[in-house]
Write a protein that holds these residues in place. Structure first.
Motif, mmCIF file in Angstrom:
data_model
loop_
_atom_site.group_PDB
_atom_site.id
_atom_site.type_symbol
_atom_site.label_atom_id
_atom_site.label_comp_id
_atom_site.label_asym_id
_atom_site.label_seq_id
_atom_site.Cartn_x
_atom_site.Cartn_y
_atom_site.Cartn_z
ATOM 1 N N SER A 1 -10.632 5.270 9.225
ATOM 2 C CA SER A 1 -10.083 6.665 9.948
ATOM 3 C C SER A 1 -11.720 7.532 10.438
ATOM 4 O O SER A 1 -11.922 8.324 11.875
ATOM 5 C CB SER A 1 -9.454 7.670 9.734
ATOM 6 N N LEU B 1 -4.293 9.180 3.082
ATOM 7 C CA LEU B 1 -4.786 8.686 4.063
ATOM 8 C C LEU B 1 -3.517 8.381 5.226
ATOM 9 O O LEU B 1 -2.861 8.527 5.687
ATOM 10 C CB LEU B 1 -4.971 6.901 3.776
ATOM 11 N N GLN C 1 -4.167 -3.618 15.379
ATOM 12 C CA GLN C 1 -4.139 -2.027 15.147
ATOM 13 C C GLN C 1 -4.439 -0.819 16.445
ATOM 14 O O GLN C 1 -4.659 0.001 16.131
ATOM 15 C CB GLN C 1 -5.700 -2.041 14.930
ATOM 16 N N ARG D 1 -4.189 2.228 14.756
ATOM 17 C CA ARG D 1 -3.497 2.317 12.930
ATOM 18 C C ARG D 1 -4.671 1.421 12.204
ATOM 19 O O ARG D 1 -5.921 0.939 12.342
ATOM 20 C CB ARG D 1 -2.797 1.199 13.015
ATOM 21 N N GLN E 1 -7.525 -9.583 5.072
ATOM 22 C CA GLN E 1 -6.648 -8.811 4.981
ATOM 23 C C GLN E 1 -5.504 -9.603 4.787
ATOM 24 O O GLN E 1 -4.760 -10.302 5.561
ATOM 25 C CB GLN E 1 -6.529 -7.598 6.041
ATOM 26 N N ALA F 1 0.563 -0.723 -0.458
ATOM 27 C CA ALA F 1 0.493 0.113 0.025
ATOM 28 C C ALA F 1 1.088 0.863 0.082
ATOM 29 O O ALA F 1 1.803 1.247 0.140
ATOM 30 C CB ALA F 1 -0.802 0.170 1.087
ATOM 31 N N GLU G 1 -6.661 1.928 8.478
ATOM 32 C CA GLU G 1 -6.380 0.958 8.073
ATOM 33 C C GLU G 1 -7.919 1.401 7.133
ATOM 34 O O GLU G 1 -8.878 0.405 7.277
ATOM 35 C CB GLU G 1 -6.707 -0.225 8.401
ATOM 36 N N GLY G 2 -8.291 2.883 6.978
ATOM 37 C CA GLY G 2 -9.479 2.651 6.499
ATOM 38 C C GLY G 2 -10.515 3.330 6.941
ATOM 39 O O GLY G 2 -11.773 3.647 6.279
ATOM 40 N N GLN H 1 -0.731 0.939 6.143
ATOM 41 C CA GLN H 1 -1.906 0.215 5.425
ATOM 42 C C GLN H 1 -2.172 -1.426 5.001
ATOM 43 O O GLN H 1 -0.986 -2.140 4.108
ATOM 44 C CB GLN H 1 -3.104 0.796 4.218
ATOM 45 N N SER I 1 0.719 4.039 2.277
ATOM 46 C CA SER I 1 0.559 4.536 2.951
ATOM 47 C C SER I 1 1.363 2.684 3.938
ATOM 48 O O SER I 1 0.564 2.325 3.879
ATOM 49 C CB SER I 1 -0.960 4.596 3.610
ATOM 50 N N SER J 1 -1.647 6.898 8.761
ATOM 51 C CA SER J 1 -0.812 6.365 8.699
ATOM 52 C C SER J 1 -1.539 5.771 10.874
ATOM 53 O O SER J 1 -0.749 4.700 10.961
ATOM 54 C CB SER J 1 -0.069 6.422 8.176
#
Length: 854
Positions: free
Chosen positions: A521, A671, A702, A516, A206, A67, A518-519, A72, A69, A673
């Motif tokens: 946020s 994005l 996370q 973290r 993931q 990714a 990871e999308g 990510q 980021s 981080s």
């Protein structure tokens, strides 16, 4: 007439009468060869891995899909879509760390073995069948529940896990059975199926990254990737060797130091062996045997002993290297993300190297005594008083040479700093201290003798006799001083580093909880802003990019340099956590205005960046940058000034920080981080932590609390110098063995003096206690005298070698607890070295001592 065989037999039968000399000579040679050859094997094994480039489980990976980021993850659906497009060179990978019940961090790597086999070869799974288990651990058990864990034999031994066993995870859960495997390049990592890896790391569907096995589909993969993802080429051998150069040089230096100490042991043994045989040599000459023949026989003797020592040292070198490899593997992984394969150390050149190192050691150790024997010196012995005067004169000359070397070391350190001159400075400082300290000790003994009252003749004799012994064992003392100085230096370096990192972490970890996202946020931030427990949020963005130096006065350096660019929150406490080492005037105000950047110390030191330098950062997206040379025309740049330099320990990549407003202005839509959560009260941490976990199904990767992040970071940094420190302890033990060897041989020449004292009424018990006190004082005072030189050595290690090797600097802090332990250890070891020969004298009858001491 004489027979060469009879002459050789007469000379070599000396070792039948004095087997201890033979044992000490071989011990010195073997020890030195094992240390230098073992470290060479360790470094060579790592270098061989570097030459194969960055690998995935022992197979060459050309590139990685990651990714944009860095933190990510990649959705598994993306991998499925790419595979459906016919891109079958892709291998999904999940990596991370888990913690067992003993709080040990275990590195996990997980793949889909069928995809890996399709991209490479199914033969990868037929190699290295299960070791130490009659059944189990095959491919079927690996990919199907309850799964299996594959681990290298070396790592299993290090963790104390038997093949087929399970271990307890931190939360009390039991792991899948562990099976040892060879031939997969596992190193220190645990290999599991991708489904089990996602379960262990709580990653859901993931992936960490996709490995590209081969170059054929690289262009197609780049074209198929959506926005937010890129192809990162694997590190080549040159970049891997450059990153790890300083660590390997440190290990080599410690190995060479131990080899030098071993040569000193051999020198002592050879010297005493030749001295003992001087009367025999005189008798042979009187019988008509020419001295050149005697010298040739001595040369043959020492060469044969060198070969025997090499045969003994070769397997021991392999054993030592195999023992240190897991330590080096963890260090390289923690510092640089480099994985070693833990392959077998036995190679064709192990014995050849051992023979060469052994022969060189014998030549260095024996050439001086043999030349002295071959020179035209009187065959009759000289008086002890004459020998003492000669020894004192030599000691004074060596001390003068030591002072000269120390002056040269100071000149190099201040006037010509650099990595290679740093090692020269290190050698000069070690050798200079080793030559000077015995003279200082002798001077101290003479002052003590002058101050003693005449009513204490035994103490005066003890000081005088000790001074004589030190004059006869200056080579062993040199080895002891070298080892003590090196030990003080390494302990100071490691302790200073630990103190600096601890302070840095306490300063840097200002938030109570780190996320973290990871999308996710936006959802998480909105929920956190409504919580009364949250005082503020620290939002950080990060991206990989390149910059070029555009300062007018330094335009010659125009090569792009890869870095991590981070945003820095505008909150005051966030900026106080950075605490720059250097900062221009009005630096924070100009930073807030977006005029410049802060750079990590590593980036500054290794690339020669200074305050006020102007750099150019590309404004194009990272995906475009991945395919366009940053020097090419058409790449838009934003110019920033270097406003400050800050500590960033352990990061192998250069780092820059830019104000968050300026970051968003130049790279909008990037994005997040990471999110730092600052709470109103630490007491509220547990509650908000649990709510985040349950509401958003966050896993341990996370969401991390401050205390856990500090523990993990300190655990990583504790491994940084562990291999160097292990070799340093071995060096001290070798030096102690060298001193013991010298003492054992010297006691053969002390019998008459001790017997005379015994005949005058001094009890054996008193002589025994006096000798123990003598050699305990040697260890005590030598360690005390070594302290300032060892601290100077630490300054060289920190401000020259680490700066130009690792890219870190930190203050030198005195480690008084370590010094106390080292002084105690040195005192005890030197006292213990006296026990064996003294016990032998203690049990010997007085009449026999008088007879054998003649």
């Amino acid at each position: 007439m004489y027979s060469r065989g009879i002459v050789a037999k007469a000379l070599w039968q000396h070792y039948l009468r004095h087997p201890l000399q033979l044992i000490l000579l071989l011990a010195g040679l073997v020890t030195g060869v094992v240390m230098v050859n073992g470290v060479a094997l360790l470094n060579q094994t790592a270098t061989d891995d570097y030459l194969r480039g960055e690998q995935l489980l022992g197979r060459q990976a050309s590139a990685y899909v990651v990714a944009v980021s860095e933190r990510q993850l990649i959705p598994q659906a993306l991998y499925t879509r790419l595979r459906n497009m016919g891109l079958d060179s892709l291998v999904p990978v999940v990596s991370g760390t888990i913690t067992d019940e003993r709080q040990r961090l275990l590195s996990i790597i997980a793949t889909d073995p069928l995809a890996f086999a399709a991209a490479e070869s199914i033969s990868a799974f037929s190699q290295g069948q299960n070791q130490g288990s009659a059944s189990g651990g095959g491919l079927a058990e690996f990919i199907l529940p309850p799964y299996a864990i594959w681990i290298s034999v070396a790592r299993a031994e290090q963790l104390g896990i038997q093949s087929g066993q399970r271990f307890q995870l931190k939360g009390g859960e039991e792991s899948a059975p562990v099976f040892t495997k060879q031939g997969h390049g596992l190193g220190h990592r645990l290999w599991v199926d991708i489904g089990y890896g996602q379960q262990l790391l709580s990653m859901g569907e993931q992936l960490s990254y996709l490995a590209v096995m081969g170059d054929e589909q690289l262009d197609d993969i780049r074209a198929a990737l959506p926005a937010g993802y890129k192809v990162r080429l694997a590190k080549d051998a040159l970049s891997l060797k450059t990153m790890t150069r300083s660590l390997h040089m440190n290990l080599t230096a410690m190995g060479l130091l131990a080899w030098v100490v071993g040569v000193f042991i051999v020198f002592n043994a050879v010297t005493f062996s030749l001295q003992d045989r001087r009367p025999l040599v005189r008798q042979l000459q009187m019988a008509g045997v020419p001295k050149p023949l005697v010298i040739r026989l001595f040369v043959i003797e020492f060469l044969l002993l060198a070969c025997v020592a090499a045969l003994l040292a070769a397997p021991l070198s392999v054993a030592m290297a195999e023992g240190l490899l897991p330590i080096l593997g963890r260090t390289l992984d923690n510092l640089y993300g480099v994985a070693l394969s833990y392959q077998s150390f036995w190679r064709a050149d192990v014995l050849y190297r051992a023979i060469i190192v052994s022969l060189v050691g014998v030549c260095l150790a024996a050439s001086g005594p043999l030349w002295q024997l071959a020179s035209r010196q009187p065959l009759v012995g000289v008086s002890q008083q004459y020998q003492l005067r000669q020894g004192k004169a030599l000691q004074a000359k060596l001390a003068l040479l030591g002072v000269s070397l120390l002056i040269a070391a100071a000149f190099l350190a201040w006037q010509l700093p650099g990595l290679h001159t740093g090692f020269v400075t290190l050698a000069l400082l070690l050798l200079g201290s080793g030559l000077l300290i015995p003279w200082l000790y002798s001077l101290l003994l003479q002052r003590i003798m002058a101050a003693l009252p005449r009513t204490r003749p035994l103490l005066a004799w003890s000081c005088s006799e000790l001074d004589w012994q030190l004059g006869r064992s200056h080579v062993a003392m040199l080895a002891l001083v070298l080892a003590l100085t090196a030990n003080v230096g390494v302990n100071t370096m490691v302790g200073s580093f630990r103190d600096a990192v601890t302070t840095w972490l306490e300063q840097r970890l200002v938030a109570d909880i780190y996320l973290r996202p990871e999308g996710r946020s936006d959802e998480i931030i909105a929920w956190l802003r409504d919580r009364d427990e949250v005082a503020s949020l620290l939002l950080q963005k990060q991206m990989r990019t390149e910059f070029v130096l555009v300062s007018a006065n330094r335009a010659e350096n125009n090569q792009p340099i890869r870095i991590n660019l981070l945003s820095l929150a505008s909150e005051q406490y966030a900026r106080q956590a950075i605490a720059p080492i250097h900062l221009v005037e009005d630096g924070w105000q100009r930073f807030a205005n977006g005029e410049g950047v802060l750079i990590s110390e590593r980036l500054s030191l290794l690339n020669g960046l200074e305050l006020g330098d102007r750099i150019g950062l590309p404004l194009d997206s990272i995906d475009q940058l991945n395919n366009v040379n940053s020097n090419a025309s058409g790449v838009r740049q934003q110019i920033f000034e270097v406003l400050g330099v800050y500590y960033d320990f352990g990061n192998p990549t250069g780092q820059m920080m830019l104000d968050e407003i300026s970051f968003e202005q130049h790279w909008p839509g990037h994005l997040l981080s990471g999110i730092g959560i600052k709470l109103n009260s630490v007491k509220e941490k547990a509650g908000i932590y649990d709510q985040l976990v349950h509401r958003f199904q966050l896993n341990d990767r996370q969401i991390i609390d401050q205390q856990r992040m500090r523990e993990v970071a300190l655990g990583v940094f504790e491994q940084t110098f562990v291999a160097t420190k292990a070799l340093n302890v071995l060096t001290l033990l070798v030096a102690a063995a060298g001193l013991a060897c010298a003492l054992v041989l010297l006691n053969e020449r002390r019998r008459l003096a001790l017997a005379v004292l015994g005949s005058l009424g001094v009890t054996k018990r008193a002589l025994f206690q006096l000798s123990l006190l003598q050699w305990a004082s040697v260890g005590l005072i030598t360690a005390l005298l070594s302290l300032p030189f060892g601290i100077g050595l630490a300054w060289v290690l920190i401000n020259l070698l680490n700066v130009y090797g690792f890219g870190w600097s930190y203050p030198v802090t005195l480690q008084w607890l370590d010094y106390g332990y080292l002084i105690l250890l040195s005192t005890v070891i030197t006292a213990l070295t006296a026990i064996l020969p003294l016990r032998r004298l203690y049990k010997m009858a007085l009449a026999r001592q008088l007879a054998e001491g003649q």
